[in-house]
Design an enzyme around this catalytic site. Sequence first.
Site, PDB file in Angstrom:
ATOM      1  N   ARG A 158      16.862  -6.523  14.179  1.00 29.93           N
ATOM      2  CA  ARG A 158      17.163  -5.660  15.231  1.00 29.93           C
ATOM      3  C   ARG A 158      18.518  -4.969  15.098  1.00 29.93           C
ATOM      4  O   ARG A 158      19.397  -5.584  14.322  1.00 29.93           O
ATOM      5  CB  ARG A 158      16.950  -6.594  16.202  1.00 29.93           C
ATOM      6  CG  ARG A 158      15.621  -7.065  16.619  1.00 29.93           C
ATOM      7  CD  ARG A 158      14.986  -7.234  17.956  1.00 29.93           C
ATOM      8  NE  ARG A 158      13.627  -7.224  17.973  1.00 29.93           N
ATOM      9  CZ  ARG A 158      12.893  -8.143  17.865  1.00 29.93           C
ATOM     10  NH1 ARG A 158      13.297  -9.568  17.480  1.00 29.93           N
ATOM     11  NH2 ARG A 158      11.223  -8.192  17.946  1.00 29.93           N
ATOM     12  N   GLN A 175       2.840 -18.352  15.655  1.00 26.80           N
ATOM     13  CA  GLN A 175       1.980 -17.290  15.678  1.00 26.80           C
ATOM     14  C   GLN A 175       2.259 -16.136  15.012  1.00 26.80           C
ATOM     15  O   GLN A 175       1.620 -15.280  14.558  1.00 26.80           O
ATOM     16  CB  GLN A 175       1.861 -16.872  17.027  1.00 26.80           C
ATOM     17  CG  GLN A 175       1.301 -17.999  18.185  1.00 26.80           C
ATOM     18  CD  GLN A 175       1.743 -17.912  19.627  1.00 26.80           C
ATOM     19  OE1 GLN A 175       1.006 -17.058  20.184  1.00 26.80           O
ATOM     20  NE2 GLN A 175       2.837 -18.128  19.933  1.00 26.80           N
ATOM     21  N   THR A 215       3.006  -5.205  14.752  1.00 27.04           N
ATOM     22  CA  THR A 215       3.565  -6.143  15.679  1.00 27.04           C
ATOM     23  C   THR A 215       2.252  -7.132  16.107  1.00 27.04           C
ATOM     24  O   THR A 215       0.804  -6.619  16.223  1.00 27.04           O
ATOM     25  CB  THR A 215       4.019  -5.463  17.008  1.00 27.04           C
ATOM     26  OG1 THR A 215       4.032  -6.355  18.279  1.00 27.04           O
ATOM     27  CG2 THR A 215       2.863  -4.372  17.386  1.00 27.04           C
ATOM     28  N   ARG A 257       2.523   1.676  -3.623  1.00 25.54           N
ATOM     29  CA  ARG A 257       1.560   2.067  -4.732  1.00 25.54           C
ATOM     30  C   ARG A 257       0.779   3.278  -4.455  1.00 25.54           C
ATOM     31  O   ARG A 257       0.538   4.137  -5.519  1.00 25.54           O
ATOM     32  CB  ARG A 257       0.391   0.864  -4.824  1.00 25.54           C
ATOM     33  CG  ARG A 257       1.112  -0.619  -5.237  1.00 25.54           C
ATOM     34  CD  ARG A 257       0.142  -1.466  -5.759  1.00 25.54           C
ATOM     35  NE  ARG A 257       0.891  -2.449  -6.629  1.00 25.54           N
ATOM     36  CZ  ARG A 257       0.509  -3.629  -6.905  1.00 25.54           C
ATOM     37  NH1 ARG A 257      -0.683  -4.092  -6.864  1.00 25.54           N
ATOM     38  NH2 ARG A 257       1.279  -4.486  -7.539  1.00 25.54           N
ATOM     39  N   ASP A 282       7.003  -0.075  19.042  1.00 26.57           N
ATOM     40  CA  ASP A 282       7.575   1.110  19.732  1.00 26.57           C
ATOM     41  C   ASP A 282       8.739   1.273  19.616  1.00 26.57           C
ATOM     42  O   ASP A 282       9.071   2.625  19.467  1.00 26.57           O
ATOM     43  CB  ASP A 282       7.177   0.857  21.174  1.00 26.57           C
ATOM     44  CG  ASP A 282       5.930   1.116  21.690  1.00 26.57           C
ATOM     45  OD1 ASP A 282       5.071   1.565  20.933  1.00 26.57           O
ATOM     46  OD2 ASP A 282       5.599   1.023  22.993  1.00 26.57           O
ATOM     47  N   GLY A 283       9.741   0.276  19.474  1.00 23.29           N
ATOM     48  CA  GLY A 283      11.262   0.665  19.420  1.00 23.29           C
ATOM     49  C   GLY A 283      11.609   1.101  18.103  1.00 23.29           C
ATOM     50  O   GLY A 283      12.250   2.046  17.919  1.00 23.29           O
ATOM     51  N   ARG A 332       0.754 -31.256  30.614  1.00 16.00           N
ATOM     52  CA  ARG A 332       1.380 -31.000  29.614  1.00 16.00           C
ATOM     53  C   ARG A 332       1.797 -29.444  29.006  1.00 16.00           C
ATOM     54  O   ARG A 332       0.789 -28.938  29.337  1.00 16.00           O
ATOM     55  CB  ARG A 332       1.205 -32.046  28.229  1.00 16.00           C
ATOM     56  CG  ARG A 332       0.928 -33.386  28.488  1.00 16.00           C
ATOM     57  CD  ARG A 332       2.393 -33.909  28.498  1.00 16.00           C
ATOM     58  NE  ARG A 332       2.060 -35.383  28.285  1.00 16.00           N
ATOM     59  CZ  ARG A 332       2.016 -36.393  29.388  1.00 16.00           C
ATOM     60  NH1 ARG A 332       2.264 -35.948  30.628  1.00 16.00           N
ATOM     61  NH2 ARG A 332       2.010 -37.800  29.166  1.00 16.00           N
ATOM     62  N   ALA A 364       0.825  -1.180  -0.073  1.00 11.55           N
ATOM     63  CA  ALA A 364      -0.109  -0.052   0.009  1.00 11.55           C
ATOM     64  C   ALA A 364       0.746   1.246   0.078  1.00 11.55           C
ATOM     65  O   ALA A 364       0.734   2.197  -0.716  1.00 11.55           O
ATOM     66  CB  ALA A 364      -0.825   0.134   1.257  1.00 11.55           C
ATOM     67  N   VAL A 365       2.042   1.282   0.807  1.00 10.70           N
ATOM     68  CA  VAL A 365       2.854   2.566   0.689  1.00 10.70           C
ATOM     69  C   VAL A 365       3.321   2.679  -0.566  1.00 10.70           C
ATOM     70  O   VAL A 365       3.207   3.719  -1.229  1.00 10.70           O
ATOM     71  CB  VAL A 365       3.832   2.196   1.755  1.00 10.70           C
ATOM     72  CG1 VAL A 365       5.137   3.300   1.777  1.00 10.70           C
ATOM     73  CG2 VAL A 365       3.696   2.132   3.217  1.00 10.70           C
ATOM     74  N   ARG A 396       6.018 -11.015  25.023  1.00  8.75           N
ATOM     75  CA  ARG A 396       7.098 -10.982  26.344  1.00  8.75           C
ATOM     76  C   ARG A 396       6.657 -10.083  27.356  1.00  8.75           C
ATOM     77  O   ARG A 396       6.388 -10.164  28.483  1.00  8.75           O
ATOM     78  CB  ARG A 396       8.240 -10.430  25.634  1.00  8.75           C
ATOM     79  CG  ARG A 396       9.430 -10.710  26.438  1.00  8.75           C
ATOM     80  CD  ARG A 396      10.951 -10.406  25.880  1.00  8.75           C
ATOM     81  NE  ARG A 396      11.125 -11.306  24.779  1.00  8.75           N
ATOM     82  CZ  ARG A 396      11.795 -10.789  23.477  1.00  8.75           C
ATOM     83  NH1 ARG A 396      12.495  -9.690  23.515  1.00  8.75           N
ATOM     84  NH2 ARG A 396      12.166 -11.922  22.557  1.00  8.75           N
TER      85      ARG A 396
HETATM   86  P1  ADP Z   1       9.724  -3.208  17.914  1.00  9.20           P
HETATM   87  O1  ADP Z   1       9.820  -2.010  16.954  1.00  9.20           O
HETATM   88  O2  ADP Z   1       8.946  -4.346  17.417  1.00  9.20           O
HETATM   89  O3  ADP Z   1       9.329  -2.489  19.354  1.00  9.20           O
HETATM   90  P2  ADP Z   1      12.343  -3.417  18.659  1.00  9.20           P
HETATM   91  O4  ADP Z   1      12.148  -2.895  20.418  1.00  9.20           O
HETATM   92  O5  ADP Z   1      13.290  -4.631  18.659  1.00  9.20           O
HETATM   93  O6  ADP Z   1      11.154  -4.029  18.083  1.00  9.20           O
HETATM   94  O7  ADP Z   1      13.036  -2.426  17.947  1.00  9.20           O
HETATM   95  C1  ADP Z   1      13.640  -2.492  16.722  1.00  9.20           C
HETATM   96  C2  ADP Z   1      14.491  -1.803  16.177  1.00  9.20           C
HETATM   97  O8  ADP Z   1      14.200  -0.234  16.374  1.00  9.20           O
HETATM   98  C3  ADP Z   1      15.867  -1.986  17.213  1.00  9.20           C
HETATM   99  O9  ADP Z   1      16.413  -3.178  16.670  1.00  9.20           O
HETATM  100  C4  ADP Z   1      16.517  -0.686  16.897  1.00  9.20           C
HETATM  101  O10 ADP Z   1      17.157  -0.627  15.744  1.00  9.20           O
HETATM  102  C5  ADP Z   1      15.506   0.340  16.622  1.00  9.20           C
HETATM  103  N1  ADP Z   1      15.156   0.968  18.101  1.00  9.20           N
HETATM  104  C6  ADP Z   1      14.681   0.378  19.277  1.00  9.20           C
HETATM  105  N2  ADP Z   1      14.776   1.090  20.265  1.00  9.20           N
HETATM  106  C7  ADP Z   1      15.476   2.507  19.903  1.00  9.20           C
HETATM  107  C8  ADP Z   1      15.708   3.606  20.338  1.00  9.20           C
HETATM  108  N3  ADP Z   1      15.286   3.928  21.535  1.00  9.20           N
HETATM  109  N4  ADP Z   1      16.392   4.443  19.733  1.00  9.20           N
HETATM  110  C9  ADP Z   1      16.733   4.298  18.329  1.00  9.20           C
HETATM  111  N5  ADP Z   1      16.281   3.334  17.670  1.00  9.20           N
HETATM  112  C10 ADP Z   1      15.734   2.357  18.320  1.00  9.20           C
HETATM  113  O1  F6P Z   2       6.789  -9.487  17.658  1.00  9.69           O
HETATM  114  C1  F6P Z   2       6.580  -9.533  18.864  1.00  9.69           C
HETATM  115  C2  F6P Z   2       7.141 -10.742  19.520  1.00  9.69           C
HETATM  116  O2  F6P Z   2       6.808 -11.799  19.000  1.00  9.69           O
HETATM  117  C3  F6P Z   2       6.964 -10.884  20.963  1.00  9.69           C
HETATM  118  O3  F6P Z   2       5.599 -11.347  21.431  1.00  9.69           O
HETATM  119  C4  F6P Z   2       8.121 -11.548  21.384  1.00  9.69           C
HETATM  120  O4  F6P Z   2       8.484 -11.395  22.812  1.00  9.69           O
HETATM  121  C5  F6P Z   2       9.159 -11.288  20.501  1.00  9.69           C
HETATM  122  O5  F6P Z   2       8.711 -10.678  19.453  1.00  9.69           O
HETATM  123  C6  F6P Z   2      10.228 -12.312  20.213  1.00  9.69           C
HETATM  124  O6  F6P Z   2      10.892 -11.896  19.178  1.00  9.69           O
HETATM  125  P1  F6P Z   2      12.396 -12.348  18.562  1.00  9.69           P
HETATM  126  O7  F6P Z   2      12.382 -13.812  19.249  1.00  9.69           O
HETATM  127  O8  F6P Z   2      12.184 -12.278  16.973  1.00  9.69           O
HETATM  128  O9  F6P Z   2      13.406 -11.479  19.067  1.00  9.69           O
END
Ligand code: ADP
Ligand code: F6P
Length: 324
Positions: A76, A256, A129, A29, A107-108, A248, A26-27, A175
């Site tokens: 990551r 998932q 996510t 196109r 969020d990250g 079990r 979508a982005v 998590r």
């Molecule tokens: P998600 O985006 O699903 O929350 P992560 O928390 O692993 O997953 O973040 C994904 C990537 O975003 C990280 O590997 C990193 O490259 C970047 N990121 C995460 N936190 C920060 C931060 N505080 N500042 C800048 N980049 C970040």
């Molecule tokens: O994408 C979210 C998630 O599946 C979480 O539920 C889980 O904790 C995490 O990612 C696991 O990520 P990975 O094992 O790929 O680092």
Amino acid sequence: MSKEIKTIGVLTSGGDAPGMNAAIRAVVRKALSNGVKVKGIKRGYLGLLNEEIMDMERQSVSDIIQKGGTLLGTARCPEFRTAEGQARGAEICRKHGIDGLVVIGGDGSYRGAQALARNGINTIGVPGTIDLDIACTEYTIGFDTAINTAMEAIDKVRDTSSSHERCSIIEVMGRNAGYIALWAGVANGAEDILLPEKYDYNEQVLINNIVKSKKSGKTHHIIINAEGIGHSISMAKRIEAATGVETRATILGYLQRGGNPTCKDRFYASIMGAYAADILCQGKSNRVVAYKHGQFVDYDIEEALNMSKGIDEYQFEIFKKLSE
Ligand code: ADP
Ligand code: F6P
């Protein structure tokens, strides 16, 4: 006066989620139909720092809407948490003529997008996510597919659990967030749910519930355990020893996160991806797309990151009443 947007980039970051492909499509196109060029960045921020950047045409995203995973790959990237990494990322965007970037992730990933915006690159986040743990939005790409996958798997475990009159601990992803566990608990009619937000590590409560279930004539006892609590295998051993009921553990894990996205994930991801492309092309920056009160909206990233949400108390109470 905002700068003219001629080229945008798109990347996926963090854990993959079914529906990310629909969002990428979508982005690409929508931006092309707005007369803006698109570049795809492989492997999230890691690929950005490694300059894994390619031109994207309409056909680049053919035949992906129905597929799980992400065409662009994800990663990551610890280096992107540093000011140097972020400045270098912005420099690389400028070098490749990328005026703005759509970041599909959690969020990250939004924090990375915020850092790029601080370094002069327009950014828009799209919630991707399976965990549903982004506070500003009631929907995240991939949750619907993940919860349906978990639900079907738990139904199957329940069949065998009932036949053998066993207790089953089924570990689902999440998590830090218990949304998958809560939804599965209600949708699968589980007896107990263990949520990172609520669990007090009092196993005696579980043991009492299992004994009560047995006495009431139930042939199974399903406990949905969120990944954030974990330790399902050792928990099963302890519970079996304490109750005498065969117990079990089944860890659903990454199954998932894969699979063809549901209709809802394809639809919402498509609208959110297109929405992100539109506002980025209009010159907006440092925003995230969200779904709130039945509408697609956007928020300032800082505002979005400062919002909080938790497990809905009423929904949690309903679970408890229905599982008694
Ligand atoms: P998600 O985006 O699903 O929350 P992560 O928390 O692993 O997953 O973040 C994904 C990537 O975003 C990280 O590997 C990193 O490259 C970047 N990121 C995460 N936190 C920060 C931060 N505080 N500042 C800048 N980049 C970040
Ligand atoms: O994408 C979210 C998630 O599946 C979480 O539920 C889980 O904790 C995490 O990612 C696991 O990520 P990975 O094992 O790929 O680092």
